[in-house]
Enzyme design. Structure first.
Site, PDB file in Angstrom:
ATOM      1  N   GLU A 161       3.272 -10.571  14.845  1.00 49.83           N
ATOM      2  CA  GLU A 161       2.460 -11.210  15.888  1.00 49.83           C
ATOM      3  C   GLU A 161       2.674 -12.728  15.880  1.00 49.83           C
ATOM      4  OE1 GLU A 161      -1.522  -9.942  15.544  1.00 49.83           O
ATOM      5  OE2 GLU A 161      -2.089 -10.728  17.514  1.00 49.83           O
ATOM      6  N   ARG A 183       0.818  -1.221   0.000  1.00 50.57           N
ATOM      7  CA  ARG A 183       0.000   0.000   0.000  1.00 50.57           C
ATOM      8  C   ARG A 183       0.847   1.265   0.000  1.00 50.57           C
ATOM      9  NH1 ARG A 183      -3.724  -3.622   2.602  1.00 50.57           N
ATOM     10  NH2 ARG A 183      -2.536  -3.494   4.524  1.00 50.57           N
TER      11      ARG A 183
END
Ligand code: AMP
Length: 174
Positions: A98, A61
């Protein structure tokens, strides 16, 4: 167009990509010519006097506004990509996410020690991705690093990850 007008064009997607995340979907802003102009002008005004020589965008992005800004500043664009995508010799950095680790790469000849670099991504959350990109850019011994986001999620305090010599700017805060 002002900040509040642009915020109205950003769509919240609840529980994407996993439960508990409110995803800031910028595609609804990108499809507005007025929002794109706002982003371009605001970013340009922030950096027009900073002596930037390369704009580095983070896959994927970050590839939307980075080349537009580079063009406006009259400098080139350099991609940071996920491992295995760049065809020539690369340097890389791995960082923890994560779940597990991720690796990002740049071409070994993408920057030089003479460069003043602006790194751009669409959104600052925990900051792990951009911090890794800064570590990668530092390996080139560049003169100075600026970091820019369209959106910053203030509560996650991602900007605390960055060293004091790095200027971090975001156009919109939530
Ligand atoms: P982080 O490394 O946690 O700062 O995550 C940054 C990257 O994940 C950016 O490239 C964002 O596009 C994406 N991201 C993380 N959280 C969100 C969110 N809530 N909405 C939209 N994009 C996000």
């Amino acid at each position: 167009m002002n900040i509040e007008d642009v915020k109205k064009e950003i769509r919240d997607i609840v529980d994407f990509p996993i439960p508990g995340i409110i995803f800031k979907d910028l595609t609804t802003a990108f499809k507005s010519a007025e929002c794109m102009k706002f982003f371009e002008e605001e970013m340009y005004n922030l950096y027009k006097d900073s002596g930037i020589t390369k704009v580095v965008g983070i896959e994927s992005r970050g590839f939307i506004m980075a080349p537009i800004l580079g063009n406006k500043l009259g400098v080139g664009f350099v991609p940071v990509r996920k491992k295995g995508k760049l065809p020539a010799e690369t340097i890389e950095v791995s960082y923890s996410k994560e779940y597990g680790t991720d690796t990002i790469q740049m071409h070994k000849d993408a920057l030089s020690s003479d460069d003043v670099v602006l790194l751009h991504d669409d959104l600052l959350a925990t900051g792990g991705t951009m911090k890794a990109a800064c570590d990668l850019v530092r390996k080139f011994g560049v003169k100075k690093i600026y970091v820019n986001f369209l959106v910053e999620l203030d509560a996650l305090e991602g900007r605390k990850l960055f060293d004091e010599d790095i200027q971090v700017d975001s156009l919109l805060h939530y």
